[in-house]
Design an enzyme around this catalytic site. Sequence first.
Site, PDB file in Angstrom:
ATOM      1  CE  LYS A  33      38.500  48.101  50.372  1.00  0.00           C
ATOM      2  NZ  LYS A  33      39.531  47.148  49.947  1.00  0.00           N
ATOM      3  CG  ASN A  34      39.400  43.489  50.119  1.00  0.00           C
ATOM      4  OD1 ASN A  34      39.032  44.600  49.716  1.00  0.00           O
ATOM      5  ND2 ASN A  34      40.595  43.296  50.669  1.00  0.00           N
TER       6      ASN A  34
HETATM    7  N1  EPU Z   1      49.924  40.722  40.918  1.00  0.00           N
HETATM    8  C1  EPU Z   1      50.567  40.612  39.709  1.00  0.00           C
HETATM    9  N2  EPU Z   1      49.808  40.458  38.590  1.00  0.00           N
HETATM   10  C2  EPU Z   1      48.462  40.383  38.631  1.00  0.00           C
HETATM   11  C3  EPU Z   1      47.812  40.504  39.860  1.00  0.00           C
HETATM   12  C4  EPU Z   1      48.574  40.664  41.004  1.00  0.00           C
HETATM   13  O1  EPU Z   1      51.791  40.665  39.631  1.00  0.00           O
HETATM   14  O2  EPU Z   1      47.837  40.237  37.588  1.00  0.00           O
HETATM   15  C5  EPU Z   1      50.720  40.868  42.152  1.00  0.00           C
HETATM   16  C6  EPU Z   1      50.416  42.172  42.881  1.00  0.00           C
HETATM   17  O3  EPU Z   1      51.191  43.230  42.376  1.00  0.00           O
HETATM   18  C7  EPU Z   1      50.765  41.810  44.302  1.00  0.00           C
HETATM   19  C8  EPU Z   1      50.363  40.335  44.396  1.00  0.00           C
HETATM   20  O4  EPU Z   1      50.315  39.868  43.052  1.00  0.00           O
HETATM   21  O5  EPU Z   1      52.146  41.903  44.515  1.00  0.00           O
HETATM   22  C9  EPU Z   1      49.030  40.062  45.053  1.00  0.00           C
HETATM   23  O6  EPU Z   1      48.028  40.896  44.477  1.00  0.00           O
HETATM   24  P1  EPU Z   1      46.505  40.479  44.422  1.00  0.00           P
HETATM   25  O7  EPU Z   1      46.083  40.367  43.018  1.00  0.00           O
HETATM   26  O8  EPU Z   1      46.274  39.292  45.321  1.00  0.00           O
HETATM   27  O9  EPU Z   1      45.842  41.754  45.045  1.00  0.00           O
HETATM   28  P2  EPU Z   1      44.478  42.386  44.628  1.00  0.00           P
HETATM   29  O10 EPU Z   1      43.520  41.316  44.262  1.00  0.00           O
HETATM   30  O11 EPU Z   1      44.681  43.480  43.649  1.00  0.00           O
HETATM   31  C10 EPU Z   1      43.371  42.229  46.961  1.00  0.00           C
HETATM   32  C11 EPU Z   1      42.783  43.210  47.920  1.00  0.00           C
HETATM   33  C12 EPU Z   1      43.872  44.022  48.573  1.00  0.00           C
HETATM   34  C13 EPU Z   1      44.863  43.084  49.236  1.00  0.00           C
HETATM   35  C14 EPU Z   1      45.390  42.054  48.240  1.00  0.00           C
HETATM   36  C15 EPU Z   1      46.303  41.011  48.837  1.00  0.00           C
HETATM   37  C16 EPU Z   1      40.678  43.691  46.884  1.00  0.00           C
HETATM   38  C17 EPU Z   1      39.834  44.672  46.165  1.00  0.00           C
HETATM   39  N3  EPU Z   1      41.880  44.091  47.207  1.00  0.00           N
HETATM   40  O12 EPU Z   1      44.031  43.030  45.982  1.00  0.00           O
HETATM   41  O13 EPU Z   1      43.232  44.803  49.546  1.00  0.00           O
HETATM   42  O14 EPU Z   1      45.925  43.827  49.757  1.00  0.00           O
HETATM   43  O15 EPU Z   1      44.278  41.373  47.620  1.00  0.00           O
HETATM   44  O16 EPU Z   1      45.624  40.272  49.788  1.00  0.00           O
HETATM   45  O17 EPU Z   1      40.251  42.588  47.185  1.00  0.00           O
HETATM   46  C18 EPU Z   1      42.988  46.579  51.015  1.00  0.00           C
HETATM   47  O18 EPU Z   1      41.943  46.045  51.394  1.00  0.00           O
HETATM   48  O19 EPU Z   1      43.512  47.574  51.617  1.00  0.00           O
HETATM   49  C19 EPU Z   1      43.661  46.058  49.844  1.00  0.00           C
HETATM   50  C20 EPU Z   1      44.594  46.724  49.201  1.00  0.00           C
END
Ligand code: EPU
Length: 439
Positions: A33-34
């Site tokens: 998915k991701n």
């Molecule tokens: N964060 C920041 N600033 C940013 C971006 C992130 O502070 O600009 C923080 C977030 O708040 C969090 C951490 O950094 O505490 C990591 O967030 P990340 O950006 O890695 O998460 P994401 O890219 O928004 C993806 C997955 C999530 C998964 C996370 C961590 C997708 C669409 N989503 O989210 O997947 O939990 O990486 O691995 O790829 C899920 O599949 O259920 C899901 C939530």
Amino acid sequence: MHECIDGREEIMEKLMIEGGTPLEGTVQISGAKNSAVALIPAAILADSTVTIDNLPDISDVRLLGELLKEIGGEVELADQKMVIDPSKMFAMPLPNGHVKKLRASYYLMGAMLGKFKKAVIGLPGGCNLGPRPIDQHIKGFEALGAKVTNEQGAIYLRADELKGARIYLDVVSVGATINIMLAAVLAKGRTIIENAAKEPEIIDVATLLTSMGARIKGAGTNVIRIDGVESLHGCRHSIIPDRIEAGTYMILAAAIGQNVLIDNIIPLHVESLIAKLREMGVDVEVLDDQVRIRNHQEKKGVDIKTLVYPGFPTDLQQPATTLLTQAHGTSIVTDTIYNARFKHIDELRRMGADIKVEGRSAIINGKTKLQGAKVRASDLRAGASLVIAGLTAEGITELSGVEHIDRGYEDLEQKLIGLGAKIWREQMSDQEEEQVKSS
Ligand code: EPU
């Protein structure tokens, strides 16, 4: 009736789960998915047709297909394959509507900025895991030369031209790393992303972009170098297996499986989980593209701390918490990525689990007998944790919030039925719908 996650009017449903039957057999894992949710927007950057294979049949994928159509793309989705012709796409503003329904719509920012040098995208929705800022994405876009403003809940991005830059991420972020890659592949000159995330999905996106003609080195390490190119062409790409779906079934098998083969996976991607399961006393056999879980012994509690890849994934924290209710002794699960990802705990307690939350940690006292109950999934992985709880529990569990599960797990019931589970869907009564809406 309510509007479902991919925009259709749909009847509200609940999952009915009769627990207690040991599971056995083989489960096939779908595409990640991701990865999918980043690869589909990435196709915007090409000038000709991009074909993506092994797509999971989930609502997030369908929704992104609709979004690409809104910006003028020709999109065909059938048999786990999406064919995207981006040649007539344009920088249509998307301040509202579907973009609000999934987190990954933020990838439209990087892809549209890269291709058209402008974009308007409503702030993304998705699972409510507490605050999920996108400041690092914006820092990256600005470093490449974009002007970024937030106007009434939509992000406006504009650049005369994008120029490569050195960008150090203050937080290791999957989304920011991918989004900056998307914006940088057509920028002038070299971009260097430092402190980049290393998740397998990032390598998958880099592989697609490279097949489209991009020049990217270092994806999968913490320094990614991108040399901008003039244009990108179409290609064909097959998505990697979903390590979180695989991990969910591995955890399920450890909880109530007898002998379950998880097929079509990359075992390296689930190493941190394999290590934890073995520490608990679960018998895990690792094969080439499969993992077999045999569950005969009593399990012992372990401590888990979620970390960025290759550490234990936050997305498996909630399912793992359910498993730990079935292990002897006290376990502590600490989520260092999302400190509010504990909405499933109240529901598990309702089923008889002995868990308390202190700050970023859940403290689980096992082993407890779980009882079927009426529970609600607040987000995707909470849903997975409650399905595992329902299958482990005595009696019947009624699980609402199924639309969250449909966002990320392909064919959950059919896959579970294939393992011998007793699980089915029922339409919610009007009264139940009202209760859900008012909660
Ligand atoms: N964060 C920041 N600033 C940013 C971006 C992130 O502070 O600009 C923080 C977030 O708040 C969090 C951490 O950094 O505490 C990591 O967030 P990340 O950006 O890695 O998460 P994401 O890219 O928004 C993806 C997955 C999530 C998964 C996370 C961590 C997708 C669409 N989503 O989210 O997947 O939990 O990486 O691995 O790829 C899920 O599949 O259920 C899901 C939530």
